[in-house]
Design an enzyme around this catalytic site. Structure first.
Site, PDB file in Angstrom:
ATOM      1  N   GLU A 279      10.016   2.581  10.362  1.00 13.83           N
ATOM      2  CA  GLU A 279      10.951   3.696  10.169  1.00 13.83           C
ATOM      3  C   GLU A 279      10.128   4.958  10.255  1.00 13.83           C
ATOM      4  OE1 GLU A 279      14.042   3.593  10.199  1.00 13.83           O
ATOM      5  OE2 GLU A 279      14.418   1.472   9.795  1.00 13.83           O
TER       6      GLU A 279
ATOM      7  N   LYS B 101       0.840  -1.198   0.000  1.00 13.64           N
ATOM      8  CA  LYS B 101       0.000   0.000   0.000  1.00 13.64           C
ATOM      9  C   LYS B 101       0.881   1.256   0.000  1.00 13.64           C
ATOM     10  CE  LYS B 101      -1.669   3.001   2.661  1.00 13.64           C
ATOM     11  NZ  LYS B 101      -1.730   4.155   1.755  1.00 13.64           N
TER      12      LYS B 101
ATOM     13  N   GLU C  51       9.435  17.222  14.268  1.00  8.14           N
ATOM     14  CA  GLU C  51       9.824  17.106  12.863  1.00  8.14           C
ATOM     15  C   GLU C  51       8.926  18.005  12.008  1.00  8.14           C
ATOM     16  OE1 GLU C  51       9.204  13.320  10.802  1.00  8.14           O
ATOM     17  OE2 GLU C  51      11.271  13.484  10.083  1.00  8.14           O
TER      18      GLU C  51
ATOM     19  N   CYS D 269      13.521  11.980   6.006  1.00 13.82           N
ATOM     20  CA  CYS D 269      13.587  11.695   7.451  1.00 13.82           C
ATOM     21  C   CYS D 269      15.004  11.830   7.964  1.00 13.82           C
ATOM     22  CB  CYS D 269      12.984  10.334   7.769  1.00 13.82           C
ATOM     23  SG  CYS D 269      13.465   9.064   6.624  1.00 13.82           S
TER      24      CYS D 269
HETATM   25  P1  ADP Z   1       3.134  11.005   6.319  1.00 14.90           P
HETATM   26  O1  ADP Z   1       3.108  12.121   7.297  1.00 14.90           O
HETATM   27  O2  ADP Z   1       4.464  10.681   5.747  1.00 14.90           O
HETATM   28  O3  ADP Z   1       2.027  11.039   5.315  1.00 14.90           O
HETATM   29  P2  ADP Z   1       1.707   8.797   7.526  1.00 14.90           P
HETATM   30  O4  ADP Z   1       2.135   7.988   8.686  1.00 14.90           O
HETATM   31  O5  ADP Z   1       0.440   9.548   7.606  1.00 14.90           O
HETATM   32  O6  ADP Z   1       2.925   9.741   7.259  1.00 14.90           O
HETATM   33  O7  ADP Z   1       1.642   7.911   6.224  1.00 14.90           O
HETATM   34  C1  ADP Z   1       2.578   6.889   5.915  1.00 14.90           C
HETATM   35  C2  ADP Z   1       1.809   5.729   5.299  1.00 14.90           C
HETATM   36  O8  ADP Z   1       0.932   5.192   6.297  1.00 14.90           O
HETATM   37  C3  ADP Z   1       0.909   6.117   4.121  1.00 14.90           C
HETATM   38  O9  ADP Z   1       0.926   5.094   3.156  1.00 14.90           O
HETATM   39  C4  ADP Z   1      -0.436   6.241   4.779  1.00 14.90           C
HETATM   40  O10 ADP Z   1      -1.495   6.076   3.871  1.00 14.90           O
HETATM   41  C5  ADP Z   1      -0.379   5.113   5.779  1.00 14.90           C
HETATM   42  N1  ADP Z   1      -1.366   5.223   6.871  1.00 14.90           N
HETATM   43  C6  ADP Z   1      -1.921   6.326   7.379  1.00 14.90           C
HETATM   44  N2  ADP Z   1      -2.819   6.015   8.348  1.00 14.90           N
HETATM   45  C7  ADP Z   1      -2.810   4.681   8.471  1.00 14.90           C
HETATM   46  C8  ADP Z   1      -3.515   3.729   9.295  1.00 14.90           C
HETATM   47  N3  ADP Z   1      -4.411   4.096  10.193  1.00 14.90           N
HETATM   48  N4  ADP Z   1      -3.244   2.410   9.131  1.00 14.90           N
HETATM   49  C9  ADP Z   1      -2.318   2.012   8.229  1.00 14.90           C
HETATM   50  N5  ADP Z   1      -1.657   2.832   7.420  1.00 14.90           N
HETATM   51  C10 ADP Z   1      -1.881   4.161   7.524  1.00 14.90           C
END
Ligand code: ADP
Length: 477
Positions: A246, A171, A379, A280
């Protein structure tokens, strides 16, 4: 415009069309991508489960062949893929091409690793018995990736997962489906059996969450925010699954009085501002001793004034746009917070207008900051850096380590004594001497300590720790 679909069980599957918008030119649609839902995630997980037994027992040459073909195609198409990356994420064309090449090199590395799988055979403590230790695939691996390295991060998770015989549900981040789709397409055409790699381009809260909630995923490798990382870890504990996270960084670059000024300024410009500071490993805290402080700030400010901020694919651009409106809002919010906290904005921080409408932000530099300020604790993930003035090396090391994060830590010095001491005592997974905090090799471990990482390291041969499980077998001879 063609719809790029999700790949589930070897079939391209439709979904609601979502436009992929270019942050350098918001009038430009890079492509249309099908949004997957929770039911697609369930089908993808089931397909990966069904494909696992055969793939994990497939011959080494089958796995080697697919990874090798993918590597060759990615490397042959690096200009085109790099341009796609620059258009969907906003990195400069040179950075995009470099990242695409890196993805190819990662597939090449793990193609080789399939042929280097090894175990150990040792005598038992009991006479007449032999002991074998072998590495086996973990099972179905969920891969959840962020938007800031749209092709390299998926590559450094997918390649080892497949190399060691796992099947994958992938994903990608919603903002960058283009590179993710290209990788899935390349691997599919390289001959992966149905269900071995499934691509589900959906929302984190829907598809990502469905993956976290599934009892049928054996391991999750995640790169993203600390908040989401915590959810991944908590959900994974619930299901007793392996997890590798990470997350963020608040990486220090220490500049000592004895540093070569040009080297230090190069490291700061590159580490803090290249890739629009959206790494990062970015050096967002510049920890500078007082003897070089004023010269360093003056030279760095001159360099920032000369940086070309423009459309990512335009010739001569050095800094592309911020990835989207949300991130731009966050960057501007932190710039306002820094001012309110009493930091001095010596350069930048203004929105810029260019020929094409995009999320352009002038690189921002704060001085007279304290390490306790929010701009130095949290950050920001944008082209914003702070200078923290310190008395001497000892104070520099203390300040560098005084952070909840521990990904990358850098020092610019000509003193062997300080460099050696810093390498030993910096609280970080990666330490850089006279080099930017960002920018790493693809064949060695990547990862951090403290709040930056959780679980085994990524990349290089160390990737096997996460993507395999060890079996110990005893035989009475
Ligand atoms: P960023 O600030 O880099 O967007 P996120 O942690 O929001 O960081 O997103 C990193 C990844 O995690 C993306 O692919 C996002 O769609 C996914 N993501 C966000 N929320 C969830 C969740 N509740 N469960 C699983 N994956 C998630």
């Amino acid at each position: 415009m063609d719809l790029h679909r999700n790949l589930i069980d070897g079939e391209w599957v439709d979904g609601e069309a979502i436009a992929n918008i270019n942050p350098s030119d918001t009038n430009e649609v890079v492509g249309q991508y099908a949004r997957a839902g929770a039911d697609d995630a369930a089908k993808a997980i089931a397909a990966a489960r069904a494909a696992f037994p055969a793939w994990s027992r497939s011959g080494l040459m089958a796995r080697h062949g697919v990874l090798r073909k993918a590597a060759d195609e990615i490397l042959a198409r690096k200009e085109e893929l790099g341009r796609l990356l620059a258009r969907e994420e906003g990195k400069t064309l040179a950075e995009g091409i470099g990242e695409a090449a890196r993805a190819g090199q990662i597939f090449d590395f793990f193609a080789g690793e399939t042929l280097r799988l090894a175990g150990e055979t040792i005598p038992s403590v009991r006479p007449g018995i032999g002991v074998e230790m072998t590495r086996q695939a973990v099972g179905v691996v969920g891969i959840i990736t962020p938007w800031n390295f749209p092709i390299a991060i998926p590559a450094w998770k997918i390649a080892p997962a497949l190399c060691y015989g796992n099947t994958v549900v992938f994903k990608p981040a919603e903002l960058v489906p283009g590179c993710a789709w290209a990788i899935a397409d390349i691997l599919h055409r390289a001959g992966l059996p149905a269900g071995v790699l499934n691509l589900v381009m959906g929302k984190g809260s829907v598809v990502g969450q469905a993956m976290l909630d599934s009892a049928d995923i054996d391991a999750i490798s995640f790169t993203g925010s600390v908040a989401t990382g915590r959810r991944v870890a908590a959900a994974s504990a619930e299901h007793m699954r392996k997890v590798q996270l990470e997350m963020g960084g608040k990486n220090p670059l220490v500049v000592l009085d004895d540093a070569d000024l040009d080297t230090a300024v190069d490291c700061a410009v590159n580490g803090a501002f290249f890739s629009t500071g959206q790494r990062c490993t970015a050096s967002s805290r510049l920890v500078v001793t007082e003897g070089i402080h004023d010269r360093f700030v003056a030279a760095l400010t001159d360099r920032l004034k000369a940086l070309v901020v423009d459309n990512a694919v335009k010739e001569g651009t050095q800094i592309g746009p911020v990835v989207d409106q949300n991130q731009l809002d966050q960057d501007e919010r932190y710039i306002a917070i820094g001012r309110d906290e009493g930091a001095r904005l010596v350069f930048g921080g203004e929105r810029l207008n260019r020929e094409t409408p995009g999320f352009y932000l002038q690189p921002a530099l704060f001085t007279e900051t304290a390490n306790a300020m929010r701009i130095n604790r949290e950050e920001i993930f944008g082209p914003v850096a702070s200078v923290i003035r310190v008395k001497d090396y000892e104070e520099a090391l203390t300040v560098a380590n005084d952070t909840p994060y521990g990904l990358s830590s850098g020092i610019c010095t000509t003193s062997l004594k300080h460099a050696t001491h810093y390498k030993r005592n910096a609280e970080a997974g990666m330490v850089m001497v006279n080099l930017p905090t960002a920018g790493v090799d693809f064949h060695v471990p990547f990862g951090g300590s403290k709040g930056s990482s959780y679980g085994p390291r990524e990349q290089g041969r160390y990737a096997a720790e996460f993507y395999t499980t060890v079996k110990t077998a005893y035989t009475l001879a």
